[in-house]
Design a protein around this motif. Sequence first.
Motif, PDB file in Angstrom:
ATOM      1  N   ASP A  62       0.820  -1.216   0.000  1.00 19.93           N
ATOM      2  CA  ASP A  62       0.000   0.000   0.000  1.00 19.93           C
ATOM      3  C   ASP A  62       0.859   1.274   0.000  1.00 19.93           C
ATOM      4  N   ILE A  63       2.174   1.111   0.137  1.00 22.27           N
ATOM      5  CA  ILE A  63       3.052   2.279   0.187  1.00 22.27           C
ATOM      6  C   ILE A  63       3.233   2.850  -1.214  1.00 22.27           C
ATOM      7  N   GLN A  64       2.863   4.123  -1.342  1.00 23.55           N
ATOM      8  CA  GLN A  64       3.016   4.834  -2.608  1.00 23.55           C
ATOM      9  C   GLN A  64       4.375   5.524  -2.675  1.00 23.55           C
ATOM     10  N   ARG A  65       4.772   6.120  -1.521  1.00 21.38           N
ATOM     11  CA  ARG A  65       6.016   6.898  -1.496  1.00 21.38           C
ATOM     12  C   ARG A  65       6.552   6.972  -0.076  1.00 21.38           C
ATOM     13  N   LEU A  66       7.871   6.954   0.057  1.00 24.80           N
ATOM     14  CA  LEU A  66       8.549   7.175   1.333  1.00 24.80           C
ATOM     15  C   LEU A  66       9.335   8.468   1.238  1.00 24.80           C
ATOM     16  N   ASP A  67       9.243   9.307   2.254  1.00 28.41           N
ATOM     17  CA  ASP A  67      10.073  10.509   2.328  1.00 28.41           C
ATOM     18  C   ASP A  67      10.969  10.375   3.551  1.00 28.41           C
ATOM     19  N   TYR A  68      12.215  10.762   3.393  1.00 29.48           N
ATOM     20  CA  TYR A  68      13.155  10.728   4.503  1.00 29.48           C
ATOM     21  C   TYR A  68      14.181  11.835   4.296  1.00 29.48           C
ATOM     22  N   ASN A  69      14.737  12.296   5.361  1.00 28.56           N
ATOM     23  CA  ASN A  69      15.787  13.315   5.310  1.00 28.56           C
ATOM     24  C   ASN A  69      15.364  14.543   4.490  1.00 28.56           C
ATOM     25  N   ASN A  70      14.079  14.887   4.536  1.00 32.88           N
ATOM     26  CA  ASN A  70      13.627  16.126   3.900  1.00 32.88           C
ATOM     27  C   ASN A  70      13.328  17.137   5.010  1.00 32.88           C
ATOM     28  N   ASP A  71      12.918  18.327   4.644  1.00 28.95           N
ATOM     29  CA  ASP A  71      12.685  19.378   5.642  1.00 28.95           C
ATOM     30  C   ASP A  71      11.661  18.960   6.690  1.00 28.95           C
ATOM     31  N   TYR A  72      10.556  18.338   6.261  1.00 27.97           N
ATOM     32  CA  TYR A  72       9.511  17.946   7.205  1.00 27.97           C
ATOM     33  C   TYR A  72      10.027  16.895   8.182  1.00 27.97           C
ATOM     34  N   CYS A  73      10.661  15.868   7.666  1.00 25.76           N
ATOM     35  CA  CYS A  73      11.167  14.803   8.535  1.00 25.76           C
ATOM     36  C   CYS A  73      12.228  15.327   9.495  1.00 25.76           C
ATOM     37  N   ASN A  74      13.102  16.186   9.016  1.00 24.88           N
ATOM     38  CA  ASN A  74      14.135  16.757   9.884  1.00 24.88           C
ATOM     39  C   ASN A  74      13.530  17.646  10.961  1.00 24.88           C
ATOM     40  N   ALA A  75      12.518  18.433  10.605  1.00 30.22           N
ATOM     41  CA  ALA A  75      11.840  19.274  11.597  1.00 30.22           C
ATOM     42  C   ALA A  75      11.129  18.411  12.634  1.00 30.22           C
ATOM     43  N   MET A  76      10.473  17.340  12.187  1.00 32.30           N
ATOM     44  CA  MET A  76       9.798  16.443  13.119  1.00 32.30           C
ATOM     45  C   MET A  76      10.790  15.772  14.060  1.00 32.30           C
ATOM     46  N   GLN A  77      11.947  15.414  13.535  1.00 38.04           N
ATOM     47  CA  GLN A  77      12.972  14.794  14.387  1.00 38.04           C
ATOM     48  C   GLN A  77      13.377  15.753  15.496  1.00 38.04           C
ATOM     49  N   CYS A  78      13.542  17.030  15.172  1.00 35.21           N
ATOM     50  CA  CYS A  78      13.887  18.039  16.192  1.00 35.21           C
ATOM     51  C   CYS A  78      12.769  18.211  17.201  1.00 35.21           C
ATOM     52  N   ILE A  79      11.528  18.266  16.737  1.00 35.62           N
ATOM     53  CA  ILE A  79      10.391  18.441  17.642  1.00 35.62           C
ATOM     54  C   ILE A  79      10.278  17.247  18.587  1.00 35.62           C
ATOM     55  N   ILE A  80      10.487  16.049  18.076  1.00 33.22           N
ATOM     56  CA  ILE A  80      10.412  14.850  18.914  1.00 33.22           C
ATOM     57  C   ILE A  80      11.557  14.840  19.914  1.00 33.22           C
ATOM     58  N   ASP A  81      12.764  15.148  19.455  1.00 34.39           N
ATOM     59  CA  ASP A  81      13.945  15.101  20.318  1.00 34.39           C
ATOM     60  C   ASP A  81      13.940  16.197  21.381  1.00 34.39           C
ATOM     61  N   TYR A  82      13.442  17.402  21.018  1.00 31.06           N
ATOM     62  CA  TYR A  82      13.519  18.549  21.919  1.00 31.06           C
ATOM     63  C   TYR A  82      12.162  19.128  22.290  1.00 31.06           C
ATOM     64  N   GLY A  83      11.105  18.361  22.100  1.00 22.44           N
ATOM     65  CA  GLY A  83       9.753  18.845  22.340  1.00 22.44           C
ATOM     66  C   GLY A  83       9.495  19.360  23.736  1.00 22.44           C
ATOM     67  N   GLU A  84      10.058  18.692  24.729  1.00 22.46           N
ATOM     68  CA  GLU A  84       9.828  19.140  26.107  1.00 22.46           C
ATOM     69  C   GLU A  84      10.416  20.528  26.329  1.00 22.46           C
ATOM     70  N   GLU A  85      11.531  20.811  25.739  1.00 18.93           N
ATOM     71  CA  GLU A  85      12.143  22.127  25.883  1.00 18.93           C
ATOM     72  C   GLU A  85      11.415  23.172  25.024  1.00 18.93           C
ATOM     73  N   ILE A  86      10.991  22.786  23.849  1.00 17.81           N
ATOM     74  CA  ILE A  86      10.339  23.707  22.920  1.00 17.81           C
ATOM     75  C   ILE A  86       8.986  24.179  23.484  1.00 17.81           C
ATOM     76  N   PHE A  87       8.218  23.228  24.028  1.00 12.61           N
ATOM     77  CA  PHE A  87       6.850  23.526  24.441  1.00 12.61           C
ATOM     78  C   PHE A  87       6.702  23.787  25.933  1.00 12.61           C
ATOM     79  N   LYS A  88       7.752  24.236  26.604  1.00 12.15           N
ATOM     80  CA  LYS A  88       7.661  24.589  28.025  1.00 12.15           C
ATOM     81  C   LYS A  88       6.827  25.813  28.219  1.00 12.15           C
TER      82      LYS A  88
END
Length: 89
Positions: free
Chosen positions: A63-89
């Motif tokens: 069912d997979i049409q496309r995979l995206d990796y190492n793009n702006d969205y994925c990199n931004a999400m990685q930062c939000i996940i890694d530093y979310g507690e600090e970002i959303f204090k």
Amino acid sequence: MKLTLDLLEKSKNHREIISIHTYSEELAFFCGYVIDCNEDYVVLQQFTRYGSNDGVAFIPLNDIQRLDYNNDYCNAMQCIIDYGEEIFK
């Protein structure tokens, strides 16, 4: 198919965020890292746009049409996940 499995394994082994676009979800996509995968299914740990855990998705590989990796969205999400507690204090 081999390239797809290689990218899924990379996400699993390094906890790298990917986005998965499927044929069955035209207006949405899955975002997270791979927990497990085989030639039939992908098990993906999903996250919300705010970096919160959003459960687990079981996605048929055919069912997979496309995979995206190492793009702006994925990199931004990685930062939000890694530093979310600090970002959303």
